[in-house]
Scaffold this motif. Structure first.
Motif, PDB file in Angstrom:
ATOM      1  N   ARG A   1      43.901  70.914  -3.732  1.00 28.20           N
ATOM      2  CA  ARG A   1      42.883  71.041  -2.682  1.00 28.20           C
ATOM      3  C   ARG A   1      41.954  72.218  -2.944  1.00 28.20           C
ATOM      4  O   ARG A   1      40.797  72.231  -2.502  1.00 28.20           O
ATOM      5  CB  ARG A   1      43.559  71.170  -1.315  1.00 28.20           C
ATOM      6  CG  ARG A   1      42.665  70.861  -0.131  1.00 28.20           C
ATOM      7  CD  ARG A   1      43.353  71.161   1.200  1.00 28.20           C
ATOM      8  NE  ARG A   1      43.767  72.554   1.285  1.00 28.20           N
ATOM      9  CZ  ARG A   1      44.421  73.077   2.316  1.00 28.20           C
ATOM     10  NH1 ARG A   1      44.769  72.322   3.343  1.00 28.20           N
ATOM     11  NH2 ARG A   1      44.760  74.350   2.323  1.00 28.20           N
TER      12      ARG A   1
ATOM     13  N   VAL B   1      49.633  66.902   6.425  1.00 27.77           N
ATOM     14  CA  VAL B   1      49.877  68.328   6.665  1.00 27.77           C
ATOM     15  C   VAL B   1      48.679  69.153   6.214  1.00 27.77           C
ATOM     16  O   VAL B   1      48.230  70.064   6.909  1.00 27.77           O
ATOM     17  CB  VAL B   1      51.152  68.801   5.928  1.00 27.77           C
ATOM     18  CG1 VAL B   1      51.242  70.330   5.903  1.00 27.77           C
ATOM     19  CG2 VAL B   1      52.392  68.199   6.578  1.00 27.77           C
TER      20      VAL B   1
ATOM     21  N   ARG C   1      48.457  81.866   6.621  1.00 25.71           N
ATOM     22  CA  ARG C   1      48.640  80.884   5.556  1.00 25.71           C
ATOM     23  C   ARG C   1      48.902  79.491   6.118  1.00 25.71           C
ATOM     24  O   ARG C   1      48.385  78.501   5.600  1.00 25.71           O
ATOM     25  CB  ARG C   1      49.764  81.286   4.621  1.00 25.71           C
ATOM     26  CG  ARG C   1      49.886  80.255   3.493  1.00 25.71           C
ATOM     27  CD  ARG C   1      50.778  80.706   2.379  1.00 25.71           C
ATOM     28  NE  ARG C   1      52.106  81.005   2.867  1.00 25.71           N
ATOM     29  CZ  ARG C   1      53.051  81.563   2.131  1.00 25.71           C
ATOM     30  NH1 ARG C   1      52.800  81.882   0.879  1.00 25.71           N
ATOM     31  NH2 ARG C   1      54.235  81.823   2.623  1.00 25.71           N
TER      32      ARG C   1
ATOM     33  N   TRP D   1      35.601  67.725   1.847  1.00 23.66           N
ATOM     34  CA  TRP D   1      36.782  66.861   1.830  1.00 23.66           C
ATOM     35  C   TRP D   1      36.444  65.388   2.090  1.00 23.66           C
ATOM     36  O   TRP D   1      36.944  64.501   1.414  1.00 23.66           O
ATOM     37  CB  TRP D   1      37.801  67.296   2.886  1.00 23.66           C
ATOM     38  CG  TRP D   1      38.475  68.584   2.587  1.00 23.66           C
ATOM     39  CD1 TRP D   1      38.367  69.325   1.446  1.00 23.66           C
ATOM     40  CD2 TRP D   1      39.368  69.291   3.449  1.00 23.66           C
ATOM     41  NE1 TRP D   1      39.134  70.456   1.542  1.00 23.66           N
ATOM     42  CE2 TRP D   1      39.762  70.465   2.756  1.00 23.66           C
ATOM     43  CE3 TRP D   1      39.886  69.067   4.725  1.00 23.66           C
ATOM     44  CZ2 TRP D   1      40.641  71.379   3.313  1.00 23.66           C
ATOM     45  CZ3 TRP D   1      40.755  69.983   5.272  1.00 23.66           C
ATOM     46  CH2 TRP D   1      41.130  71.122   4.569  1.00 23.66           C
TER      47      TRP D   1
ATOM     48  N   GLN E   1      49.528  85.524  -0.731  1.00 23.05           N
ATOM     49  CA  GLN E   1      49.146  86.312   0.433  1.00 23.05           C
ATOM     50  C   GLN E   1      49.547  87.751   0.239  1.00 23.05           C
ATOM     51  O   GLN E   1      50.298  88.088  -0.651  1.00 23.05           O
ATOM     52  CB  GLN E   1      49.919  85.809   1.651  1.00 23.05           C
ATOM     53  CG  GLN E   1      49.445  84.520   2.191  1.00 23.05           C
ATOM     54  CD  GLN E   1      50.128  84.294   3.504  1.00 23.05           C
ATOM     55  OE1 GLN E   1      51.341  84.138   3.534  1.00 23.05           O
ATOM     56  NE2 GLN E   1      49.388  84.312   4.574  1.00 23.05           N
TER      57      GLN E   1
ATOM     58  N   LYS F   1      45.749  77.927   6.935  1.00 21.40           N
ATOM     59  CA  LYS F   1      45.074  77.486   5.712  1.00 21.40           C
ATOM     60  C   LYS F   1      45.699  76.185   5.202  1.00 21.40           C
ATOM     61  O   LYS F   1      45.007  75.222   4.895  1.00 21.40           O
ATOM     62  CB  LYS F   1      45.145  78.586   4.655  1.00 21.40           C
ATOM     63  CG  LYS F   1      44.427  78.190   3.377  1.00 21.40           C
ATOM     64  CD  LYS F   1      44.458  79.267   2.299  1.00 21.40           C
ATOM     65  CE  LYS F   1      43.887  78.648   1.022  1.00 21.40           C
ATOM     66  NZ  LYS F   1      43.985  79.513  -0.146  1.00 21.40           N
ATOM     67  N   VAL F   2      47.035  76.180   5.129  1.00 22.26           N
ATOM     68  CA  VAL F   2      47.743  74.987   4.653  1.00 22.26           C
ATOM     69  C   VAL F   2      47.358  73.773   5.491  1.00 22.26           C
ATOM     70  O   VAL F   2      47.097  72.693   4.967  1.00 22.26           O
ATOM     71  CB  VAL F   2      49.276  75.205   4.696  1.00 22.26           C
ATOM     72  CG1 VAL F   2      50.020  73.888   4.517  1.00 22.26           C
ATOM     73  CG2 VAL F   2      49.690  76.218   3.633  1.00 22.26           C
ATOM     74  N   ALA F   3      47.301  73.970   6.809  1.00 16.08           N
ATOM     75  CA  ALA F   3      47.042  72.865   7.730  1.00 16.08           C
ATOM     76  C   ALA F   3      45.574  72.457   7.758  1.00 16.08           C
ATOM     77  O   ALA F   3      45.171  71.624   8.576  1.00 16.08           O
ATOM     78  CB  ALA F   3      47.516  73.229   9.128  1.00 16.08           C
ATOM     79  N   GLY F   4      44.779  73.036   6.884  1.00 14.97           N
ATOM     80  CA  GLY F   4      43.371  72.678   6.843  1.00 14.97           C
ATOM     81  C   GLY F   4      42.577  73.287   7.990  1.00 14.97           C
ATOM     82  O   GLY F   4      41.486  72.835   8.311  1.00 14.97           O
TER      83      GLY F   4
END
Lengths: 457, 457
Positions: free
Chosen positions: B154, B183, A179, B162, B313, A182-185
């Motif tokens: 997002r 982030v 995750r 993006w 998740q 994912k969050v961090a792109g």
């Protein structure tokens, strides 16, 4: 009538009731169920906050909500997941933190609160043999700690190059790592889940093979993430070998030691965690190995500048808060934040490191006893011969029986164990990390497993 | 000697000492400094946790660390930043949460804890006129709440696109929005800071002009982020107009209402926040408008599926925890997490919504009085004629005098005010959001400003 001001008498009366609640809670805890099923709970139809309620009534509503069911995570017979019970000193710490309400984000606003967190961070860095350049921060838990570490590591790879890089994870890595990516792109960068050996440790040959294949394809290694106490079965990856590999190739080495990290306080832990000092970043969870209540993780980073670059910020309305002393807001994803350091500091001050070392050692000893207990129970098998830390996995003759056995254990409700699924096998897990789990509780656990097994036969 | 087990007598004695501490703390708070300078604090040379300490000694060490200096954020004379004092009911809530240590992430593990958080989330959704599809989660603060909202938004734009998208922000947006973008790996997408009008509200014409220019260049609008109570001066962007614009163009509309959101409990707030119901996501901070201690933010999202897709998740060792009831872990970036809902729930239950409405109204009234006080002080000017909420900015004849004035106010230490910098002007800010700030504290504040002004003349 509708004010938030409280007079002294009122607050005193409330504290009296809290004391009665606490005494009763602690006294009855050993006799309580570890698990009770609760299937439904209706949400309030209208606002539950329309009218003021007497403190006593609110407290007893809370009590009945606790009593309704679920997993009794404060119990010594809770051995289902890793977190460790919650020492009552931490409750006092949280009370004091909330009552005094200092802002623990900046040295300027609360030098005392900041010193408390900074002393803790320094202590953690020293525990892991980190150099003077290291620093870290307390987070709300392991998920944000892992995210913070990944952001620090991401600083090494500028944006347009992301797609060119690879991250290597053990197939046993915690779900919060995926995750965090994912969050961090970084969801779309090449992610290699490296298979594990029979003891669920990352397979070094498989890792090196994969790295060679990737290199031939022009991909560059960015990060290796190892477990020091995988959540599933407590396995510790070969940290020293991976650490040297990372050093040779200039790869960011992250160790997710949320579960296992604080075992470094013990001699056995020091041996098992050898090589962790190679890590560029380490995730730790005081609400696991330091027996704190839910709500406090930590991350430490060997070169603090990587962390600072990843998260620090400034704003014009914070101009006067600059200080030569360390401010946690320069190392944290949070701005206003819970003064969670106090609970940990208070617990360590009162009990001392030795008490934590002693208690962690006890968990390792109990795990050996649990192992013996399972080995001596006909019809049960261990999934790993020698548990690395304090998680033990076992199964019955087949998946069907294992599932029935687990259901029966939960139905009885005296102890709480959880399950997992590895290599097509259903596994029942015994996680021994509550400070309230002693020999007596473990005996009850093994007894329950056996009686449940007999009951379903 | 080195155990973590506590006997009843010991815990009782500790609670006695905590009671004495609390009584004294609350009794002396009104007489205490709001700010005291503290420049240095040495970190411990060796581990501060080597030996156990008596509870009394640890408590008095904590007390002396508090006394050392900094900003007394629990004081009613703290008007430097927005957070709101910390009602003592929340301290009791945190104590009970830590003592009982239920895991508030999943319905299965603690239906009662989950009901408490779920009732709170439902209440928040209803406050803002959100439909049944809405949901949200409590976070450690506004920073993680804003990050969570941006991750939900997002989900609307798949990764390779993006770079093709634009986000529009007010130039007054909170610094955590910029960090959340970084982030989330969106640091490099086109970010437009839209200028503000004389009242620091986002300039609609400038916004539409920028959007047209971007459209001509083939860029697509992704998100508009508006303030409902900007941190700097409390300005509220034209929510209704921006909301309609977003709806017309299918743009994600985020409102950062960390500061101003809970003013919706008041009539004036309802008027000021008109249009907030258009928002796809709203950040709220109970540790601001609900007067909670540091450590609890919130985010609500109009279509809960966007939030769930962004963060949920699963893992094999959590297989049995599935439930038809709502589990916060499906909507949160955290897994193990602080049961921070309890402090809020307890406070709302005991005092009722009405008490919060009453207290928020009081802050708005006090701000009017503060405005009068500054207007009637020769040599001082307001930066905004009519403060929108409860933050007021003023300055002296020139930057030099303003800075001197602020320094003198801090040197005196009776009240704490902060500064900011807008349009090349140094501004002193009065933020009125502590539940302990009443007419008497405000009078002291205005008195201090005047005396400091006289002192530097």
């Amino acid at each position: 009538m509708y004010s938030l001001d409280i007079n002294e008498k009122q607050f005193n009366d409330w504290l009296d009731e809290v004391r009665v609640f606490s005494e009763e809670f602690l006294r009855e805890l050993p006799k309580k169920w570890a698990y009770k099923n609760q299937e439904k709970f209706l949400l309030e139809k209208k606002s539950p906050f329309l009218e003021p309620h007497a403190f006593r009534d609110v407290l007893s509503e809370f009590k009945s909500l606790l009593e309704a069911g679920g997993v009794n995570t404060a119990s010594g017979k809770f051995m289902g997941y890793i977190p460790g019970g919650g020492v009552p000193t931490a409750a006092i710490g949280d009370f004091l933190a909330a009552l005094t309400n200092r802002f623990s984000g900046m040295f300027y606003t609360s030098p005392g609160a900041q010193k408390i967190e900074n002393d803790l961070i320094k202590w953690m860095c020293e525990l892991f043999g980190y150099p003077e350049t290291a620093w870290g921060t307390l987070t709300s838990g392991g998920a944000i700690a892992n995210l913070t570490a990944i952001l620090a590591a991401r600083e090494k790879v500028p944006f347009p190059l992301w797609t060119n890089h690879v991250i290597y994870l053990s197939s046993e890595c915690h779900m919060t790592i995926d995750r965090a990516l994912k969050v961090a792109g970084l969801e779309f960068i090449a992610t290699r889940k490296i298979p594990v050996d029979l003891n669920f440790r990352m397979d070094l040959n498989a890792l090196e093979d994969q790295m060679s294949r990737d290199a031939r394809e022009g991909l560059r290694p960015w990060m290796i993430c190892a477990n020091a106490g995988a959540t599933n079965l407590g396995s510790i990856d070969p940290l020293e070998e991976i650490g040297r590999l990372c050093q040779r190739h200039g790869i960011w080495f992250h160790v997710d030691a949320a579960y296992g990290g604080f075992f470094i306080l013990t001699n056995r832990g020091k041996r098992k965690l050898r090589g962790i000092e190679f890590a560029d970043s380490i995730t730790l969870d005081p609400h696991k190995g330091l027996f704190q209540p839910y709500g406090v993780g930590a991350v430490i980073v060997k070169d603090r500048e990587n962390l600072r670059k990843a998260v620090s910020q400034s704003a014009s309305y914070l101009a006067e808060t600059n200080s030569s002393e360390i401010s946690q807001s320069d190392y944290s994803l949070e701005l206003t934040r819970h003064f969670r350091a106090l609970r940990v500091w208070l617990s360590l001050k009162i009990f001392s490191e030795k008490a934590f070392e002693f208690t962690l050692n006890e968990k390792l000893e109990l795990t050996k006893i649990a192992r013996e207990g399972i080995l001596r129970t006909p019809g049960l098998k261990l999934i790993v011969d020698e548990p690395e830390l304090s998680v033990l996995g076992f199964h019955a003759i087949n998946n069907d029986v294992t599932q029935k056995l687990h259901k029966e254990i939960l139905r009885r409700g005296k102890v709480y164990l959880s399950t997992t699924n590895v290599r097509g096998k259903h596994i029942i897990r015994i996680c021994i990390l509550s400070f309230r789990t002693h020999k007596a509780e473990l005996d009850i656990c093994i007894g329950e497993v056996r009686e449940a097994l007999a009951a379903i036969a």
